[in-house]
Scaffold this motif. Sequence first.
Motif, PDB file in Angstrom:
ATOM      1  N   GLY A 116      12.846   0.316  -3.046  1.00 36.19           N
ATOM      2  CA  GLY A 116      12.904  -0.179  -4.409  1.00 36.19           C
ATOM      3  C   GLY A 116      12.717   0.953  -5.408  1.00 36.19           C
ATOM      4  N   VAL A 117      13.325   0.788  -6.580  1.00 37.32           N
ATOM      5  CA  VAL A 117      13.195   1.753  -7.675  1.00 37.32           C
ATOM      6  C   VAL A 117      12.344   1.106  -8.764  1.00 37.32           C
ATOM      7  CG1 VAL A 117      14.441   3.086  -9.427  1.00 37.32           C
ATOM      8  CG2 VAL A 117      15.432   2.756  -7.142  1.00 37.32           C
ATOM      9  N   ASN A 118      11.338   1.845  -9.253  1.00 36.88           N
ATOM     10  CA  ASN A 118      10.396   1.285 -10.207  1.00 36.88           C
ATOM     11  C   ASN A 118      10.125   2.258 -11.354  1.00 36.88           C
ATOM     12  OD1 ASN A 118       9.304  -1.344  -8.841  1.00 36.88           O
ATOM     13  ND2 ASN A 118       9.332   0.192  -7.218  1.00 36.88           N
ATOM     14  N   ARG A 119       9.615   1.730 -12.469  1.00 40.28           N
ATOM     15  CA  ARG A 119       9.287   2.567 -13.621  1.00 40.28           C
ATOM     16  C   ARG A 119       8.339   3.713 -13.264  1.00 40.28           C
ATOM     17  NH1 ARG A 119      12.324   2.451 -18.380  1.00 40.28           N
ATOM     18  NH2 ARG A 119      13.120   0.322 -18.641  1.00 40.28           N
ATOM     19  N   PRO A 120       7.325   3.491 -12.419  1.00 40.82           N
ATOM     20  CA  PRO A 120       6.463   4.622 -12.062  1.00 40.82           C
ATOM     21  C   PRO A 120       7.215   5.781 -11.415  1.00 40.82           C
ATOM     22  CG  PRO A 120       5.376   2.571 -11.519  1.00 40.82           C
ATOM     23  CD  PRO A 120       6.782   2.210 -11.911  1.00 40.82           C
ATOM     24  N   ASP A 121       8.320   5.501 -10.720  1.00 41.62           N
ATOM     25  CA  ASP A 121       9.138   6.582 -10.153  1.00 41.62           C
ATOM     26  C   ASP A 121       9.718   7.450 -11.269  1.00 41.62           C
ATOM     27  OD1 ASP A 121       8.666   5.152  -7.828  1.00 41.62           O
ATOM     28  OD2 ASP A 121      10.688   4.308  -7.716  1.00 41.62           O
ATOM     29  N   VAL A 122      10.149   6.789 -12.336  1.00 40.61           N
ATOM     30  CA  VAL A 122      10.706   7.509 -13.482  1.00 40.61           C
ATOM     31  C   VAL A 122       9.613   8.349 -14.147  1.00 40.61           C
ATOM     32  CG1 VAL A 122      11.757   7.246 -15.760  1.00 40.61           C
ATOM     33  CG2 VAL A 122      12.526   5.803 -13.854  1.00 40.61           C
ATOM     34  N   ILE A 142      18.896  -6.306 -14.996  1.00 38.30           N
ATOM     35  CA  ILE A 142      18.282  -7.631 -14.890  1.00 38.30           C
ATOM     36  C   ILE A 142      17.825  -7.785 -13.446  1.00 38.30           C
ATOM     37  CG2 ILE A 142      18.670 -10.123 -14.998  1.00 38.30           C
ATOM     38  CD1 ILE A 142      20.702  -9.625 -17.224  1.00 38.30           C
ATOM     39  N   GLY A 143      16.536  -7.649 -13.212  1.00 33.96           N
ATOM     40  CA  GLY A 143      16.016  -7.688 -11.852  1.00 33.96           C
ATOM     41  C   GLY A 143      15.815  -6.289 -11.298  1.00 33.96           C
ATOM     42  N   LYS A 144      15.836  -6.191  -9.987  1.00 40.15           N
ATOM     43  CA  LYS A 144      15.448  -4.971  -9.297  1.00 40.15           C
ATOM     44  C   LYS A 144      16.639  -4.048  -9.019  1.00 40.15           C
ATOM     45  CE  LYS A 144      11.988  -4.132  -7.456  1.00 40.15           C
ATOM     46  NZ  LYS A 144      10.753  -3.398  -7.720  1.00 40.15           N
ATOM     47  N   ILE A 145      16.341  -2.766  -8.976  1.00 38.58           N
ATOM     48  CA  ILE A 145      17.290  -1.736  -8.572  1.00 38.58           C
ATOM     49  C   ILE A 145      16.840  -1.228  -7.214  1.00 38.58           C
ATOM     50  CG2 ILE A 145      18.276   0.521  -9.137  1.00 38.58           C
ATOM     51  CD1 ILE A 145      17.556  -0.132 -12.098  1.00 38.58           C
ATOM     52  N   VAL A 146      17.784  -1.083  -6.279  1.00 44.56           N
ATOM     53  CA  VAL A 146      17.416  -0.738  -4.906  1.00 44.56           C
ATOM     54  C   VAL A 146      18.281   0.403  -4.387  1.00 44.56           C
ATOM     55  CG1 VAL A 146      18.971  -2.448  -3.853  1.00 44.56           C
ATOM     56  CG2 VAL A 146      16.897  -1.752  -2.638  1.00 44.56           C
ATOM     57  N   PRO A 180       9.198  10.601  -4.568  1.00 48.68           N
ATOM     58  CA  PRO A 180       9.040   9.314  -5.255  1.00 48.68           C
ATOM     59  C   PRO A 180       9.309   8.162  -4.298  1.00 48.68           C
ATOM     60  CG  PRO A 180      11.131  10.328  -5.863  1.00 48.68           C
ATOM     61  CD  PRO A 180      10.390  11.336  -5.030  1.00 48.68           C
ATOM     62  N   GLY A 181       8.966   6.964  -4.746  1.00 48.84           N
ATOM     63  CA  GLY A 181       9.230   5.767  -3.954  1.00 48.84           C
ATOM     64  C   GLY A 181       7.963   5.060  -3.533  1.00 48.84           C
ATOM     65  N   LEU A 182       7.702   3.889  -4.123  1.00 49.88           N
ATOM     66  CA  LEU A 182       6.447   3.176  -3.900  1.00 49.88           C
ATOM     67  C   LEU A 182       6.604   1.898  -3.091  1.00 49.88           C
ATOM     68  CD1 LEU A 182       4.910   3.574  -7.466  1.00 49.88           C
ATOM     69  CD2 LEU A 182       4.499   4.974  -5.439  1.00 49.88           C
TER      70      LEU A 182
END
Length: 333
Positions: free
Chosen positions: A47-53, A323-327, A70-72
């Motif tokens: 999954g890609v998340n704001r903390p990765d950015v 809209i939703g998750k980026i993977v 990165p990658g949580l």
Amino acid sequence: MGKRHVLRHDEAIEIATPGDADALRVTGRPVPVPGHDQILVKIAYAGVNRPDVLQRRGAYAPPPGASDLPGLEASGEVVGIGAGVTRWRKGDKVTALLPGGGYAEYAVCNADHALAIPRGMDLREAACLPETAFTVWSNVVTRGGLQAGERFLVHGGTSGIGMMAIQIARALGARVWATAGSDEKCAAISKIGANAINYREEDFVEKVTAEGGADLILDMVGGSYISRNIRALANDGRLVMIAFLEGPKVEQNFAQIMVKRLTVTGSTLRPQSDTAKAEIAQVLRDRLWPLIESGAVNVTIDSEFALKDAADAHRRMESSGHIGKIVLKVSDD
């Protein structure tokens, strides 16, 4: 003893130097070795998340001992087991909360931070669960104390966090409002059962206070939203902060908090102890996983990118159009 053979990733994504999305580059790394109470996961999706950015920009350093990659969160197959692990066997399919390292073919994590894939969910969807599920449940239900019949407002309604929060709150019997910045996003929010507020056209404070005010607000914006959230809360309401897209500093009249008997709190997930994360995982296993398996809570996936295209995934995240998750697809599942 013979010379130890060190396995290497064919592909991992590292942050060459803090900066924009082009700071992400493909590299090779040794495959991590699981330590005591850890498992090694061959990753199918991450999954890609704001903390990765934020980490890529140099604003969110990994905790001591964690991978600098990165990658949580990720899903995949257990291929290595460290000493002391009894919960998992090689070949088990899991979704896992990671301290870092998810943008790679292999990652290690604490064995108690991994969960079995919910029945009816594939690895692609399951990769999008941990970061959002751990964050939402611990802040909305445990810290925020949301109860059936209460009024709940979440900002960033079409983010992964927002959509998970809406569904959990609805499943628990709350009345839900959510903010978003376009008609398309508001339609997506409405589809999953929330009252949508287009913040570009409407004042969420007016909308929510007209209904008696919010009992709980989950906010990831901060900045100017902090004082507005406090105005939008009902007496004895709770504000839970989990991020600060507008910044963490603001001038605030605390008399409003005293008069309305408000609670202002917040948390961040990554620095918490292994024990704390294991406790959250157990609660998810007992209470959230049945909601997912019943269909009451789902994952919405916005887009999928190959691991080597992680920079494009970050650009999509930073566009705020998702809209939703980026993977990220890492390997065949």
